[in-house]
Every structure is written in structure tokens, then in C-alpha cells.
Write an enzyme that holds these catalytic residues in place. Structure first.
Site, mmCIF file in Angstrom:
data_model
loop_
_atom_site.group_PDB
_atom_site.id
_atom_site.type_symbol
_atom_site.label_atom_id
_atom_site.label_comp_id
_atom_site.label_asym_id
_atom_site.label_seq_id
_atom_site.Cartn_x
_atom_site.Cartn_y
_atom_site.Cartn_z
ATOM 1 N N ASN A 53 0.838 -1.192 0.000
ATOM 2 C CA ASN A 53 0.000 0.000 0.000
ATOM 3 C C ASN A 53 0.880 1.252 0.000
ATOM 4 O OD1 ASN A 53 0.556 -0.852 2.759
ATOM 5 N ND2 ASN A 53 -0.925 0.656 3.478
ATOM 6 N N GLU A 55 0.154 5.176 0.724
ATOM 7 C CA GLU A 55 -0.794 6.211 1.149
ATOM 8 C C GLU A 55 -0.398 7.571 0.605
ATOM 9 O OE1 GLU A 55 -2.105 4.262 5.419
ATOM 10 O OE2 GLU A 55 -0.881 6.063 5.429
ATOM 11 N N CYS A 64 -3.862 0.557 -2.872
ATOM 12 C CA CYS A 64 -3.836 -0.663 -2.067
ATOM 13 C C CYS A 64 -2.750 -1.611 -2.579
ATOM 14 C CB CYS A 64 -5.182 -1.374 -2.138
ATOM 15 S SG CYS A 64 -6.538 -0.437 -1.396
ATOM 16 N N GLU A 66 -2.984 -4.824 -3.157
ATOM 17 C CA GLU A 66 -3.503 -5.701 -4.196
ATOM 18 C C GLU A 66 -3.514 -4.999 -5.551
ATOM 19 O OE1 GLU A 66 -5.749 -6.631 -0.313
ATOM 20 O OE2 GLU A 66 -4.973 -4.856 -1.343
ATOM 21 N N CYS A 97 -10.068 -4.963 0.502
ATOM 22 C CA CYS A 97 -11.190 -4.023 0.558
ATOM 23 C C CYS A 97 -12.137 -4.302 -0.607
ATOM 24 C CB CYS A 97 -10.674 -2.583 0.514
ATOM 25 S SG CYS A 97 -10.050 -2.067 -1.109
ATOM 26 N N CYS A 100 -10.696 -3.649 -4.101
ATOM 27 C CA CYS A 100 -9.700 -4.650 -4.506
ATOM 28 C C CYS A 100 -10.345 -5.999 -4.784
ATOM 29 C CB CYS A 100 -8.600 -4.768 -3.460
ATOM 30 S SG CYS A 100 -7.471 -3.353 -3.527
#
Length: 143
Positions: A53, A55, A64, A66, A97, A100
Site C-alpha cells: 500500500n 498512502e 492498495c 492488491e 477491501c 480490490c
């Protein structure tokens, strides 16, 4: 794919997917949440792609783990996922999430295994179809 490709160079050839997700998780950029996530994807061709990830201070603009692994796979020319591993520092294995889940479903069959793990060693295995029942597909766009 070239052997000197930086995406491939980051992958440990004899390690399990969880090991590779664990390693790439260390590279996560998570200064706001401190919630680092790593993902490793094995394509149907047998290649492994990793993502972590990333940010951004403008939260919706982050990426993310993934999504990063999927982007690396597509950039390298592979298009189908055979297996996924995701790891995070949490009390229980964390599933991808919602966004994803849809991304994984785009490139994986419903029975594609997903291993979710914690940094403390807990694991849970499920399948893409179990994570996203009733998924939106290209068939919904046909007239």
C-alpha cells in the site's frame, strides 16, 4: 519479461507467496495510518508480482497493495491470477477491501485461492468468489 526487471527483481524466487507479501509489506508507505499491507500474486504463467500500500495525504488517492500487484502483473504482460496472498499487521487476517475484491475478480476465476495472513502467523484461506458474491462483470454491460 527481462530478468533485470525491477518488479521481478523484488521477488524471492524460492519463497512462498506469503513470504513475498511479507517482504514487500516492509516497503509500504503508510505514514498516516501506520497500517502496512503487502500482496503477492502468482499469475497463471507462474510469475510472481508484488505490491504494497502507498498512502497519500489526500486519502482517496492512495493505492492498495492488491492494486499495486495487479498493476505490476498487467504491466509485465500477464493477465490472469492463479493465486493471491495478502498480509497485514492486524489481530486477524484482513481481507481485501471492496474495491480490490472487484479488481481481483477482474483478473481471477471465482475459485482462485486467496491466503490472508497476519504478521503474527494467523492465516485464513478463501476464494475470490467467496469474497465477492454477485460481482459486477462485463456480462452486465451486454445489451
Amino acid at each position: 519479461m527481462r530478468a533485470d526487471d525491477p518488479v521481478r527483481r523484488a521477488v524471492m524466487p524460492d519463497a512462498t507467496l506469503i513470504d513475498q507479501a511479507t517482504q514487500v509489506r516492509l516497503n509500504a508507505h503508510a505514514p498516516y495510518s501506520n497500517f502496512k499491507v503487502g500482496c503477492a500474486i502468482r499469475s497463471v504463467e507462474g510469475n510472481v508480482y508484488v505490491g504494497c500500500n502507498v498512502e497519500n495525504v489526500a486519502y482517496p488517492e492512495g493505492t492498495c497493495a492488491e492494486a499495486g500487484a495487479i498493476a505490476a502483473m498487467i504491466a509485465a504482460g500477464d493477465t490472469r491470477i492463479a493465486e493471491v496472498a495478502v498480509i497485514a499487521g492486524s489481530p486477524a487476517p484482513v481481507p481485501p477491501c471492496g474495491g480490490c475484491r472487484q479488481k481481483l475478480a477482474e483478473f481471477a476465476d471465482g475459485d482462485t485461492p486467496i491466503t490472508m495472513a497476519t504478521t503474527q502467523g494467523a492465516t485464513q484461506v478463501t476464494q475470490v468468489g467467496a469474497l465477492l458474491p454477485g460481482q459486477f462483470t462485463a456480462a452486465h454491460m451486454a445489451e
